[in-house]
Design a protein around this motif. Structure first.
Motif, PDB file in Angstrom:
ATOM      1  N   ARG A  65     111.012  55.313  58.210  1.00 18.39           N
ATOM      2  CA  ARG A  65     109.969  55.229  59.237  1.00 18.39           C
ATOM      3  C   ARG A  65     108.660  54.634  58.703  1.00 18.39           C
ATOM      4  O   ARG A  65     107.564  55.001  59.133  1.00 18.39           O
ATOM      5  CB  ARG A  65     109.710  56.600  59.882  1.00 18.39           C
ATOM      6  N   ILE A 406     106.794  74.867  71.442  1.00 25.24           N
ATOM      7  CA  ILE A 406     108.202  74.475  71.453  1.00 25.24           C
ATOM      8  C   ILE A 406     108.631  74.077  72.862  1.00 25.24           C
ATOM      9  O   ILE A 406     108.014  74.496  73.841  1.00 25.24           O
ATOM     10  CB  ILE A 406     109.074  75.649  70.928  1.00 25.24           C
TER      11      ILE A 406
ATOM     12  N   THR B  57     116.115  71.599  71.000  1.00 27.94           N
ATOM     13  CA  THR B  57     115.376  72.769  71.498  1.00 27.94           C
ATOM     14  C   THR B  57     113.868  72.556  71.326  1.00 27.94           C
ATOM     15  O   THR B  57     113.074  72.935  72.186  1.00 27.94           O
ATOM     16  CB  THR B  57     115.813  74.039  70.727  1.00 27.94           C
ATOM     17  N   ILE B  58     113.488  71.920  70.241  1.00 27.63           N
ATOM     18  CA  ILE B  58     112.063  71.689  69.972  1.00 27.63           C
ATOM     19  C   ILE B  58     111.515  70.629  70.924  1.00 27.63           C
ATOM     20  O   ILE B  58     110.468  70.805  71.545  1.00 27.63           O
ATOM     21  CB  ILE B  58     111.854  71.275  68.495  1.00 27.63           C
ATOM     22  N   ILE B  59     112.220  69.512  71.047  1.00 24.95           N
ATOM     23  CA  ILE B  59     111.822  68.461  71.997  1.00 24.95           C
ATOM     24  C   ILE B  59     113.027  68.146  72.881  1.00 24.95           C
ATOM     25  O   ILE B  59     113.887  67.330  72.532  1.00 24.95           O
ATOM     26  CB  ILE B  59     111.319  67.197  71.266  1.00 24.95           C
ATOM     27  N   PRO B  60     113.090  68.818  74.030  1.00 20.10           N
ATOM     28  CA  PRO B  60     114.279  68.687  74.876  1.00 20.10           C
ATOM     29  C   PRO B  60     114.249  67.441  75.768  1.00 20.10           C
ATOM     30  O   PRO B  60     113.218  66.785  75.907  1.00 20.10           O
ATOM     31  CB  PRO B  60     114.201  69.951  75.744  1.00 20.10           C
ATOM     32  N   THR B  61     115.399  67.187  76.356  1.00 21.36           N
ATOM     33  CA  THR B  61     115.482  66.138  77.367  1.00 21.36           C
ATOM     34  C   THR B  61     114.742  66.618  78.616  1.00 21.36           C
ATOM     35  O   THR B  61     114.941  67.741  79.073  1.00 21.36           O
ATOM     36  CB  THR B  61     116.952  65.866  77.711  1.00 21.36           C
ATOM     37  N   THR B  62     113.856  65.784  79.103  1.00 17.40           N
ATOM     38  CA  THR B  62     113.160  66.079  80.366  1.00 17.40           C
ATOM     39  C   THR B  62     113.401  64.871  81.255  1.00 17.40           C
ATOM     40  O   THR B  62     114.552  64.498  81.436  1.00 17.40           O
ATOM     41  CB  THR B  62     111.659  66.324  80.118  1.00 17.40           C
ATOM     42  N   SER B  64     112.661  62.147  80.161  1.00 15.61           N
ATOM     43  CA  SER B  64     113.013  61.191  79.105  1.00 15.61           C
ATOM     44  C   SER B  64     113.967  61.898  78.145  1.00 15.61           C
ATOM     45  O   SER B  64     113.958  63.128  78.054  1.00 15.61           O
ATOM     46  CB  SER B  64     111.757  60.709  78.373  1.00 15.61           C
ATOM     47  N   PRO B  65     114.797  61.133  77.426  1.00 16.10           N
ATOM     48  CA  PRO B  65     115.748  61.758  76.507  1.00 16.10           C
ATOM     49  C   PRO B  65     115.040  62.593  75.442  1.00 16.10           C
ATOM     50  O   PRO B  65     113.889  62.331  75.096  1.00 16.10           O
ATOM     51  CB  PRO B  65     116.470  60.569  75.871  1.00 16.10           C
ATOM     52  N   GLY B  66     115.727  63.582  74.907  1.00 15.32           N
ATOM     53  CA  GLY B  66     115.149  64.472  73.914  1.00 15.32           C
ATOM     54  C   GLY B  66     115.429  64.027  72.489  1.00 15.32           C
ATOM     55  O   GLY B  66     115.912  62.915  72.235  1.00 15.32           O
ATOM     56  N   ALA B  70     117.555  60.894  70.495  1.00 17.50           N
ATOM     57  CA  ALA B  70     116.772  59.983  69.650  1.00 17.50           C
ATOM     58  C   ALA B  70     117.264  59.984  68.203  1.00 17.50           C
ATOM     59  O   ALA B  70     116.738  59.241  67.367  1.00 17.50           O
ATOM     60  CB  ALA B  70     115.291  60.361  69.709  1.00 17.50           C
ATOM     61  N   CYS B 136     108.820  66.301  65.582  1.00 15.21           N
ATOM     62  CA  CYS B 136     107.815  65.516  66.320  1.00 15.21           C
ATOM     63  C   CYS B 136     107.654  64.130  65.722  1.00 15.21           C
ATOM     64  O   CYS B 136     107.669  63.120  66.419  1.00 15.21           O
ATOM     65  CB  CYS B 136     106.452  66.215  66.273  1.00 15.21           C
ATOM     66  N   TYR B 139     110.767  62.090  66.300  1.00 10.99           N
ATOM     67  CA  TYR B 139     110.976  61.732  67.705  1.00 10.99           C
ATOM     68  C   TYR B 139     110.003  60.639  68.154  1.00 10.99           C
ATOM     69  O   TYR B 139     110.402  59.632  68.722  1.00 10.99           O
ATOM     70  CB  TYR B 139     110.810  62.966  68.590  1.00 10.99           C
ATOM     71  N   PHE B 140     108.733  60.854  67.883  1.00 15.50           N
ATOM     72  CA  PHE B 140     107.743  59.907  68.421  1.00 15.50           C
ATOM     73  C   PHE B 140     107.692  58.592  67.653  1.00 15.50           C
ATOM     74  O   PHE B 140     107.077  57.631  68.108  1.00 15.50           O
ATOM     75  CB  PHE B 140     106.363  60.561  68.505  1.00 15.50           C
ATOM     76  N   SER B 142     110.613  57.243  66.891  1.00 15.70           N
ATOM     77  CA  SER B 142     111.920  56.658  67.221  1.00 15.70           C
ATOM     78  C   SER B 142     111.762  55.698  68.396  1.00 15.70           C
ATOM     79  O   SER B 142     110.772  55.749  69.135  1.00 15.70           O
ATOM     80  CB  SER B 142     112.912  57.765  67.591  1.00 15.70           C
ATOM     81  N   ALA B 149     109.450  58.095  76.107  1.00 15.05           N
ATOM     82  CA  ALA B 149     108.577  59.263  76.309  1.00 15.05           C
ATOM     83  C   ALA B 149     107.110  58.834  76.376  1.00 15.05           C
ATOM     84  O   ALA B 149     106.353  59.312  77.206  1.00 15.05           O
ATOM     85  CB  ALA B 149     108.774  60.273  75.192  1.00 15.05           C
TER      86      ALA B 149
END
Lengths: 568, 174
Positions: A65, A406, B57-62, B64-66, B70, B136, B139-140, B142, B149
């Motif tokens: 990254r 969370i 669980t920490i950043i779920p699909t809403t 936008s994909p979780g 990713a 985090c 994910y961000f 990615s 997102a």
């Protein structure tokens, strides 16, 4: 042993330019456009404009990254000290400390890029003129030696350079920030604009303005270079050529004349002095790839290798006439190393403007010009000279702190922009001290057998006293602008970390106390010109590159006039 | 040089408010390029699947994909290959205790409260906070996180200094 198979004519040029960064690029452009056949020597590889392999990559396109692994970091132990220079996007631009060692008596961060274009590809692009206050400061205060020039000597050359490279910004009519020939400014965002208004009423001698930055903001002109696309990926190289680099601007101008020959992988060992003519006749070069030695000859030589290597080349150019290095009758060569001290200021937050945002990543910020020791009211008892601020306001992104811990709540919070924050980062002037010096370590040669540089530089009382005010004034301004959660900060600021190293072959009026004259000529070897940061007699507090460019163009013009008069 | 980026770069480490110091203890453990070692896997396939469940669980699909879509669990797995032995041990132990809790069969609420409870330990290393920071950040940075997102605009072409937030609606990815 020498391997020049060519005849002397084939290795003889009108001019040799050493180094291809901001200064060398300008020397090339001016000399070739005036009709001289120029050999440009660059110790690193060639980089043609557009050869920027990471310019369009995203974080997910590169390993880790964007971060280096610890294994990779081992090559960049010192380049790492800025905290931002080396990444997967930029590592090809920075030297490996393992291949290019130097030594520190006291901590000194020497941040380098060895390739065609040098640090002109990597610079911060902030472009401010030095003012009359700066050029006359040493004489007024009895510091070091007087500059042999004044603002009026350089002013037309600033005009010329600004118009050619494209500098965006605002003219404010302040004596300490002379007006320029500027492209449209990159505007302030709403929080910065608010601070500007508040500062105007709270401090009549302080001003917040958009940073002046060497980016084209108005399409058209500039030999086909594009205007800024607001990607803020400048450090990777700009495919649009929107910010000034040698690669995008001055070197293409040189090639266009047909008068430019580039020789990359060419490390200058020394300048060859000719006793009979009392001039330099050429340079000795080590080919970085083959280790072979070559000699090249010219009527004039511009040494623009950047402050420390330039001094190193002169110091290593020993002859019967100059046993301590070319032009070093004064003993000042390698001394008076300066940089800007920074990593100090304050940041703060505001809850206001929550419904406002911006579009585009402005590769620039704010500038607050020096306001100390200028008028009777602004004189300080604890230090001389002054400092300016850069920084700006922005909203936090996904890296901001989160209240939610969370799940959905965390995600929804993180995809919203955070509070507005404002940063004021001070850059202070460093005085020229004879004690702050570089020396050559012949006992620790590099892999080409050249002596390596050892640095012995420190901030002294004037800088340390100034730093207290640099922090306190930032707090004071943020407070006056109504910010909350004001956090003063100070991080390690080693000399060198400003990447504005300068002063090692200073200009002056007297050959007994300086290396260069008012035309950037070595006093005692007039066909050698030094126009990079080495020439600086004082540092001022502004970013210096624009001044190097203006002094280079001025010196090149003088050199050609003198050649025509057969004085060189 | 880009000093404003220096400021942002240090903030870059503060994924979801994790302090730079704590995350760097993990990230700086990387010894070689992940791509070189990507063929190997630090976690076995069961544990990797479990980690997918954890990051989701920490950043779920809403809308936008979780984090699982990713590939954040795969990223952490690649990075773990280059952690120090001590850090690898910490991660293995952590995954072991998550597995033995019967994590996969818990409800979303129970998964969340279980993960949060991981921080109820003495000492500076807070396991959940570390996982949250890595997730985090992964994910961000990615492609899915940035493009789906957040608001992703690689070539803005212009700078407009002041617009209503509603015109963008979310934070810029870059």
């Amino acid at each position: 042993m020498y391997f020049n198979s060519q005849g002397k004519d084939e290795v003889t040029y009108d001019a040799i330019v050493v180094g291809s960064g901001v200064s060398g690029g300008w020397a090339v452009k001016e000399l070739t456009e005036k009709g001289l056949k120029v050999l440009l020597l660059e110790r690193g590889r060639d980089v043609k404009h557009g050869d920027y392999p990471t310019a369009n990559l995203d974080t997910w396109d590169v390993p880790n990254r964007g971060r280096l692994t610890e294994e990779e970091w081992k090559d960049y132990e010192k380049q790492r000290r800025t905290g931002y220079t080396v990444s997967q996007f930029t590592k090809h631009w920075w030297v490996k400390d393992t291949e290019h060692p130097y030594h520190e008596v006291k901590p000194f961060d020497w941040i380098r890029g060895y390739h065609v274009g040098g640090r002109s590809l990597l610079w911060g692009r902030q472009s401010y003129r030095h003012s009359e206050i700066d050029f006359s400061g040493n004489a007024r205060e009895g510091i070091a030696v007087d500059w042999p020039i004044r603002y009026a000597d350089v002013s037309p050359w600033y005009d010329y350079v600004e118009q050619y490279i494209g500098v965006s910004g605002e003219n404010v009519g302040h004596p300490q920030t002379p007006d320029g020939k500027l492209q449209p400014a990159m505007p302030l965002n709403c929080v910065e604009d608010h601070v500007r208004t508040k500062m105007k009423s709270a401090f009549k001698d302080r001003l917040l303005m958009p940073g002046r930055v060497a980016h084209i903001t108005k399409p058209g002109g500039h030999n086909g270079r594009g205007n800024c696309q607001y990607r803020n990926r400048c450090i990777r190289g700009c495919p649009y050529g929107a910010y000034f680099s040698s690669n995008a601007s001055t070197l293409p101008a040189g090639y266009a004349t047909g008068n430019l020959t580039l020789r990359p992988h060419s490390i200058v060992h020394s300048i060859i002095y000719d006793n009979e003519s009392q001039k330099a006749k050429g340079v000795q070069v080590i080919d970085a790839e083959t280790n072979e030695s070559h000699e090249f000859f010219a009527k004039i030589i511009f040494v623009c290798a950047s402050a420390l290597p330039t001094a190193s080349i002169l110091m290593n150019s020993k002859s019967d006439r100059f046993p301590d290095g070319l032009g070093n009758d004064s003993g000042e060569l390698g001394h008076n190393v300066m940089d800007h001290h920074f990593h100090i200021g304050a940041r703060a937050e505001t809850d206001d403007f929550g419904d406002k945002y911006y579009k585009g990543r402005r590769p620039n910020g704010i500038f607050i010009p020096r306001f100390r020791n200028i008028s009777k009211e602004s004189m300080r008892k604890d230090y001389i000279r002054g400092f300016g601020y850069q920084g700006g306001a922005s909203r936090g992104g996904w890296w901001k702190p989160a209240e939610a811990k969370i799940g959905k709540d965390l995600k929804n919070e993180m995809i919203q922009p955070g509070k507005w924050g404002m940063n004021m980062l001070a850059f202070g002037e460093c005085l020229p001290y004879h004690d702050n010096k570089m020396t050559l370590r012949y006992d620790k040669p590099d892999k080409w057998g050249l002596p390596t540089i050892e640095l012995d530089v420190e901030w002294k009382e004037n800088e340390l006293n100034m730093r207290k005010d640099m922090q306190a004034s930032a707090v004071e301004m943020l407070d006056a602008a109504g910010f909350k959660n004001i956090q003063p900060y100070e991080d390690r600021s080693n000399p060198g970390n400003g990447i504005h190293e300068m002063g090692t072959a200073r200009m002056g009026r007297d050959p007994k106390t300086s290396v260069l004259n008012k035309w950037n000529q070595v006093h005692t070897c007039k066909n050698v010109f030094v126009t990079d940061g080495a020439c600086m007699t004082s540092a001022a507090n502004q970013n210096p590159s624009l001044t190097y460019m203006a002094l280079t163009a001025r010196a090149a013009n003088h050199a050609v006039e003198e050649l025509k008069k057969l004085n060189l | 040089m880009k000093r404003r980026d220096a400021i942002r770069n240090s903030a870059f480490l503060v994924g979801c408010g994790l302090s730079a110091g704590t995350i760097s203890t993990i990230v700086s453990g990387c010894k070689t390029e992940p791509t070189v070692a990507a063929a190997k896997s630090f976690l076995n396939s069961d544990m990797l699947a479990l980690l997918g469940d954890v990051v989701e669980t920490i950043i779920p699909t809403t809308d936008s994909p979780g984090a699982k879509a990713a590939g954040v669990h795969e990223l952490i797995n690649e990075m773990a290959e280059h952690f120090t032995t001590e850090e690898q041990g910490q991660l293995t132990a952590l995954m072991g205790s998550i597995a033995s809790s019967g994590f996969a069969d818990k409800s979303v609420e129970d998964k969340e409260s279980f993960l949060l409870s991981l921080d109820d330990v003495e000492g500076d290393v807070k396991p959940y906070t570390l996982l949250k920071g890595l997730t985090c950040q992964g994910y961000f940075t990615s492609e899915i996180g940035a493009k789906e997102a957040l608001a992703y605009l690689p070539i803005p072409g212009e700078f407009i200094p002041c617009i209503p937030l509603s015109e963008v609606g979310k934070a810029w990815a870059l």
